[in-house]
Write a protein that holds these residues in place. Structure first.
Motif, short mmCIF file in Angstrom:
data_model
loop_
_atom_site.label_atom_id
_atom_site.label_comp_id
_atom_site.label_asym_id
_atom_site.label_seq_id
_atom_site.Cartn_x
_atom_site.Cartn_y
_atom_site.Cartn_z
N MET A 67 1.67 0.65 106.77
CA MET A 67 1.49 -0.70 107.12
C MET A 67 0.61 -1.60 105.91
SD MET A 67 2.88 -1.15 110.02
CE MET A 67 2.50 -2.75 110.53
N THR A 68 0.03 -1.09 104.98
CA THR A 68 -0.73 -1.31 103.96
C THR A 68 -0.13 -1.29 102.61
OG1 THR A 68 -2.24 0.42 103.77
CG2 THR A 68 -2.86 -1.37 105.43
N SER A 69 0.81 -0.50 102.27
CA SER A 69 0.99 -0.34 101.05
C SER A 69 2.51 0.11 101.06
CB SER A 69 0.43 0.95 100.30
OG SER A 69 0.42 1.97 100.87
N GLN A 70 3.15 0.52 99.77
CA GLN A 70 4.45 0.84 99.75
C GLN A 70 4.81 2.38 99.48
OE1 GLN A 70 7.74 -1.06 99.77
NE2 GLN A 70 8.39 1.30 99.96
N PRO A 71 5.29 3.02 100.82
CA PRO A 71 5.51 4.46 100.71
C PRO A 71 6.57 4.88 99.69
CG PRO A 71 5.67 3.63 102.98
CD PRO A 71 5.68 2.42 101.98
N LEU A 72 6.43 6.07 99.11
CA LEU A 72 7.23 6.67 98.19
C LEU A 72 8.21 7.67 98.66
CD1 LEU A 72 5.74 6.21 94.56
CD2 LEU A 72 7.29 4.71 95.83
N CYS A 73 9.30 7.66 98.75
CA CYS A 73 10.19 8.98 99.10
C CYS A 73 10.07 10.19 98.19
CB CYS A 73 11.64 8.61 99.33
SG CYS A 73 12.52 10.06 99.91
N PRO A 74 9.50 11.01 98.56
CA PRO A 74 9.31 12.25 97.82
C PRO A 74 10.66 13.07 97.51
CG PRO A 74 8.58 12.87 100.17
CD PRO A 74 8.70 11.45 99.97
N HIS A 75 11.47 12.76 98.14
CA HIS A 75 12.93 13.58 97.91
C HIS A 75 13.49 12.73 96.63
CE1 HIS A 75 12.59 15.56 101.55
NE2 HIS A 75 12.22 14.41 102.26
N CYS A 76 13.47 11.34 96.87
CA CYS A 76 13.91 10.24 95.64
C CYS A 76 13.02 10.66 94.48
CB CYS A 76 13.71 8.97 96.08
SG CYS A 76 14.86 8.50 97.36
N MET A 77 11.82 10.75 94.52
CA MET A 77 11.02 11.23 93.51
C MET A 77 11.31 12.35 92.72
SD MET A 77 7.23 9.73 94.91
CE MET A 77 6.51 10.36 93.42
N GLU A 78 11.42 13.56 93.77
CA GLU A 78 11.97 14.76 93.15
C GLU A 78 13.05 14.60 92.37
OE1 GLU A 78 12.44 19.35 94.38
OE2 GLU A 78 10.76 18.19 95.25
N ALA A 79 14.27 13.99 92.89
CA ALA A 79 15.35 13.69 92.33
C ALA A 79 15.24 13.23 90.76
CB ALA A 79 16.58 13.11 93.23
N ARG A 80 14.54 12.28 90.74
CA ARG A 80 14.09 11.43 89.61
C ARG A 80 13.41 12.50 88.41
NH1 ARG A 80 12.99 7.09 92.72
NH2 ARG A 80 10.73 7.61 92.72
N TRP A 81 12.70 13.29 88.96
CA TRP A 81 11.89 14.32 88.02
C TRP A 81 12.72 15.40 87.53
CZ3 TRP A 81 7.53 14.90 92.37
CH2 TRP A 81 6.66 13.98 92.14
N ARG A 82 13.62 15.80 88.52
CA ARG A 82 14.61 16.71 88.08
C ARG A 82 15.56 16.15 87.03
NH1 ARG A 82 15.64 21.33 91.06
NH2 ARG A 82 14.48 21.54 93.34
N ALA A 83 15.98 14.79 87.42
CA ALA A 83 16.91 14.36 86.30
C ALA A 83 16.25 13.90 84.93
CB ALA A 83 17.45 12.82 86.75
N ASP A 84 14.99 13.49 84.80
CA ASP A 84 14.13 13.46 83.68
C ASP A 84 14.18 14.98 82.89
OD1 ASP A 84 13.79 10.84 84.11
OD2 ASP A 84 11.76 11.13 85.05
N ALA A 85 13.69 15.91 83.61
CA ALA A 85 13.66 17.22 83.15
C ALA A 85 14.95 17.53 82.37
CB ALA A 85 13.42 18.40 84.29
N GLU A 86 16.28 17.30 83.18
CA GLU A 86 17.44 17.73 82.56
C GLU A 86 17.75 16.92 81.18
OE1 GLU A 86 22.27 17.99 83.68
OE2 GLU A 86 20.58 17.18 85.33
N ALA A 87 17.51 15.80 81.19
CA ALA A 87 17.56 14.81 79.96
C ALA A 87 16.59 15.40 79.01
CB ALA A 87 17.30 13.31 80.28
N ALA A 88 15.44 15.95 79.24
CA ALA A 88 14.59 16.37 78.38
C ALA A 88 14.82 17.89 77.77
CB ALA A 88 13.14 16.21 78.63
N GLY A 89 16.04 18.34 78.27
CA GLY A 89 16.20 19.64 78.05
C GLY A 89 15.65 20.74 78.73
N LEU A 90 14.85 20.59 79.80
CA LEU A 90 14.06 21.44 80.73
C LEU A 90 14.64 21.64 82.05
CD1 LEU A 90 10.50 19.57 79.83
CD2 LEU A 90 11.54 21.52 78.50
N ILE A 91 13.98 22.55 82.67
CA ILE A 91 14.47 22.94 84.10
C ILE A 91 13.20 22.63 85.04
CG2 ILE A 91 15.21 24.78 85.64
CD1 ILE A 91 16.51 26.19 83.27
N TRP A 92 13.40 21.75 85.81
CA TRP A 92 12.38 21.48 86.96
C TRP A 92 11.98 22.72 87.83
CZ3 TRP A 92 8.71 18.14 88.53
CH2 TRP A 92 8.49 18.27 89.82
N LEU A 93 10.71 22.95 87.94
CA LEU A 93 10.20 24.17 88.67
C LEU A 93 9.44 23.65 89.93
CD1 LEU A 93 9.12 26.62 86.01
CD2 LEU A 93 11.17 26.46 87.19
#
Length: 249
Positions: A67-93
């Motif tokens: 009701m007071t702020s913008q929630p963030l979906c943790p599943h979408c966030m983890e997907a972005r972190w995985r994508a960033d890791a892959e683009a950086a040549g790393l594996i998300w753990l």
């Protein structure tokens, strides 16, 4: 209304418990406007389950957050972190449970790294590169062993370019890493080093872009160091040692 983003610290992995309480229409409207659907009320009267319109994943959220702020979906966030890791040549753990700004990654060398999400984004964008601390330490240990020294650790009072080393004679000394690599330093205890070691007369050949080959004669304690650390200062300069002759004391 407070519009700051809320990053959930917990997800649906710890099994929320439905409580059977009603879901009010203005809650549903607020959730829809922020990209979610309320699917249930769980645990107590202060918590809801939200389903993300983008990925379909569900997560637990406080009613106050919705009701007071913008929630963030943790599943979408983890997907972005995985994508960033892959683009950086790393594996998300996974996320660091102790700091929401950090995650764990596997480097190409196989070692585990702890890095800020924003730093991984910068690596993925090509703004900088990652460095494995364990591999770097092993590399510096090998550099020291090649000179008859052992690496002790950083030298914080001298700056990032210096390290503490122990010589074979037992003496400990702060030395610039560049000098350890080139060998241009002395042990302050026993005096063994570049200025007291045997020297060589050398002959080197260089190939300059667009020019004929050149030959250089010289005198040095370490012709290899002279070639690679003093003379070959340009990546397009090709050079080699043709012959070196030791000078007897």
């Amino acid at each position: 209304m407070n519009t700051h983003l809320h990053i959930p610290l917990t997800t649906d992995h710890d099994h929320p418990i439905p409580v059977g309480l009603p879901i009010h229409e203005h809650w549903r409207a607020t959730a829809e406007a922020k990209g979610f659907e309320i699917t249930d009320r769980v645990d107590d009267r202060y918590h809801l389950m939200l389903r993300c319109h983008s990925c379909g994943g569900e997560h637990r959220s406080k009613l106050h957050v919705l009701m007071t702020s913008q929630p963030l979906c943790p599943h979408c966030m983890e997907a972005r972190w995985r994508a960033d890791a892959e683009a950086a040549g790393l594996i998300w753990l996974g996320r660091d449970p102790d700091d929401r700004h950090y995650g764990f990654y596997q480097a190409p060398c196989g070692h585990k790294l702890r890095r800020q999400f924003e730093l991984v984004k910068r690596i993925a964008a090509g703004e900088c590169a990652h460095r494995c601390e364990r591999c770097q330490h092993e590399k510096e240990e090998a550099e020291a062993r090649a000179r008859g020294w052992s690496l002790i650790g950083p030298a914080p009072t001298k700056g990032p370019g210096y390290r503490r080393y122990r010589h074979a004679c037992g003496h400990e000394q702060t030395i610039a890493r560049a000098n350890m690599q080139s060998g241009r330093f002395n042990c302050a205890n026993c005096g063994e080093g570049w200025s007291t070691a045997p020297s060589f007369i050398y002959c080197m050949r260089f190939t300059l872009p667009g020019m004929a080959s050149l030959v250089k004669l010289g005198f040095s304690r370490n012709p290899d160091s002279r070639l690679n650390w003093q003379l070959k200062r340009s990546p397009d300069l090709s050079g080699q040692i043709l012959r070196s002759v030791p000078i007897c004391n």
